[in-house]
Enzyme design. Structure first.
Site, PDB file in Angstrom:
ATOM      1  N   VAL A 114      -7.304  -1.270  -8.397  1.00  0.00           N
ATOM      2  CA  VAL A 114      -6.529  -0.378  -9.255  1.00  0.00           C
ATOM      3  C   VAL A 114      -5.284  -1.152  -9.665  1.00  0.00           C
ATOM      4  O   VAL A 114      -4.447  -1.479  -8.822  1.00  0.00           O
ATOM      5  CB  VAL A 114      -6.146   0.927  -8.531  1.00  0.00           C
ATOM      6  CG1 VAL A 114      -5.429   1.875  -9.483  1.00  0.00           C
ATOM      7  CG2 VAL A 114      -7.378   1.595  -7.936  1.00  0.00           C
ATOM      8  N   HIS A 118      -2.111   6.663 -14.469  1.00  0.00           N
ATOM      9  CA  HIS A 118      -3.414   6.663 -13.800  1.00  0.00           C
ATOM     10  C   HIS A 118      -3.344   6.063 -12.400  1.00  0.00           C
ATOM     11  O   HIS A 118      -4.057   6.483 -11.499  1.00  0.00           O
ATOM     12  CB  HIS A 118      -4.462   5.912 -14.636  1.00  0.00           C
ATOM     13  CG  HIS A 118      -4.440   4.429 -14.425  1.00  0.00           C
ATOM     14  ND1 HIS A 118      -3.514   3.594 -15.010  1.00  0.00           N
ATOM     15  CD2 HIS A 118      -5.220   3.640 -13.652  1.00  0.00           C
ATOM     16  CE1 HIS A 118      -3.726   2.347 -14.627  1.00  0.00           C
ATOM     17  NE2 HIS A 118      -4.749   2.340 -13.795  1.00  0.00           N
ATOM     18  N   ARG A 172      -5.512 -12.037  -5.190  1.00  0.00           N
ATOM     19  CA  ARG A 172      -6.076 -11.421  -3.988  1.00  0.00           C
ATOM     20  C   ARG A 172      -7.604 -11.361  -3.996  1.00  0.00           C
ATOM     21  O   ARG A 172      -8.208 -10.802  -3.086  1.00  0.00           O
ATOM     22  CB  ARG A 172      -5.478 -10.019  -3.818  1.00  0.00           C
ATOM     23  CG  ARG A 172      -4.028 -10.075  -3.393  1.00  0.00           C
ATOM     24  CD  ARG A 172      -3.245  -8.835  -3.730  1.00  0.00           C
ATOM     25  NE  ARG A 172      -1.872  -8.957  -3.241  1.00  0.00           N
ATOM     26  CZ  ARG A 172      -0.909  -9.676  -3.831  1.00  0.00           C
ATOM     27  NH1 ARG A 172      -1.170 -10.345  -4.952  1.00  0.00           N
ATOM     28  NH2 ARG A 172       0.306  -9.738  -3.316  1.00  0.00           N
ATOM     29  N   ALA A 217     -12.586   3.587  -8.430  1.00  0.00           N
ATOM     30  CA  ALA A 217     -11.996   3.751  -7.102  1.00  0.00           C
ATOM     31  C   ALA A 217     -11.918   5.212  -6.676  1.00  0.00           C
ATOM     32  O   ALA A 217     -12.031   5.516  -5.484  1.00  0.00           O
ATOM     33  CB  ALA A 217     -10.609   3.115  -7.062  1.00  0.00           C
ATOM     34  N   PHE A 243     -10.216   0.071   4.114  1.00  0.00           N
ATOM     35  CA  PHE A 243      -9.659   0.176   2.773  1.00  0.00           C
ATOM     36  C   PHE A 243      -9.369  -1.219   2.221  1.00  0.00           C
ATOM     37  O   PHE A 243      -8.340  -1.816   2.510  1.00  0.00           O
ATOM     38  CB  PHE A 243      -8.386   1.024   2.808  1.00  0.00           C
ATOM     39  CG  PHE A 243      -7.843   1.354   1.453  1.00  0.00           C
ATOM     40  CD1 PHE A 243      -8.485   2.273   0.645  1.00  0.00           C
ATOM     41  CD2 PHE A 243      -6.689   0.755   0.990  1.00  0.00           C
ATOM     42  CE1 PHE A 243      -7.984   2.588  -0.612  1.00  0.00           C
ATOM     43  CE2 PHE A 243      -6.175   1.075  -0.256  1.00  0.00           C
ATOM     44  CZ  PHE A 243      -6.827   1.991  -1.060  1.00  0.00           C
ATOM     45  N   PHE A 298     -15.396  -0.335 -11.923  1.00  0.00           N
ATOM     46  CA  PHE A 298     -14.219  -0.481 -12.774  1.00  0.00           C
ATOM     47  C   PHE A 298     -13.464  -1.725 -12.319  1.00  0.00           C
ATOM     48  O   PHE A 298     -13.268  -1.940 -11.129  1.00  0.00           O
ATOM     49  CB  PHE A 298     -13.325   0.762 -12.674  1.00  0.00           C
ATOM     50  CG  PHE A 298     -12.322   0.858 -13.784  1.00  0.00           C
ATOM     51  CD1 PHE A 298     -12.674   1.418 -14.995  1.00  0.00           C
ATOM     52  CD2 PHE A 298     -11.042   0.362 -13.619  1.00  0.00           C
ATOM     53  CE1 PHE A 298     -11.762   1.510 -16.027  1.00  0.00           C
ATOM     54  CE2 PHE A 298     -10.122   0.440 -14.641  1.00  0.00           C
ATOM     55  CZ  PHE A 298     -10.473   1.012 -15.856  1.00  0.00           C
TER      56      PHE A 298
END
Length: 164
Positions: free
Chosen positions: A83, A90, A129, A58, A115, A25
């Protein structure tokens, strides 16, 4: 906003076994994170092409990270995804459980689970990022995995602190 401070002497990853779990995703973002992680691992001496386990999103990252960690065939698992906050709740249902699940896997297995899942307010923050003005958080996650494995190995060997 913080800065990643690499150790003065980067650890050698040539004998480390590190796997990546990445979400499909938002794959236009996660593929850049995976590329950054692979490049950093290679730069630190890790054998070419670490295993990448692609999952739908995720939310599925922790269960696959757990299975990979429990194989006993890896020294660390890097979790990568993106995300992006939207108009629905969500974000709260995915980002928090993903982070909590990854932390639980690390503590339950004793294997570092890094993570590297972006949790951003908008698409631009995510792009920043994944190789933009904020660097590549996949690369930082890979460096974190290598350094954490190195620290744990030194602890197990009875070594004292390493200067950072």
């Amino acid at each position: 906003m913080g800065d990643y401070a690499a150790p003065a002497t980067p650890p050698d990853a040539s004998d480390m076994r590190i796997a990546i779990v990445a979400a499909r995703f938002n794959d236009h973002l996660t593929r850049s994170l995976v590329d950054g992680a692979r490049t950093t691992l290679s730069d630190l001496g890790h054998p070419p092409e670490p295993a990448v386990h692609w999952v739908p999103g995720a939310f599925e990252i922790p269960i696959v990270a757990q299975r990979v960690a429990r194989t006993g065939k890896v020294d660390a698992v890097i979790c990568l995804g993106a995300v992006v906050r939207g108009d629905t709740p969500h974000f709260e249902y995915v980002a928090g459980p993903c982070a909590d699940g990854c932390a639980r896997v690390a503590l339950d297995t004793g294997i570092p689970v890094v993570f590297g899942v972006l949790t951003t307010n908008d698409e631009q923050q995510a792009l920043d990022r994944t190789g933009g003005c904020e660097g590549n958080k996949g690369a930082e996650a890979a460096a974190t995995a290598v350094e954490t494995v190195d620290v744990l190995r030194r602890i197990d060997a009875g070594d004292s602190e390493r200067e950072g």
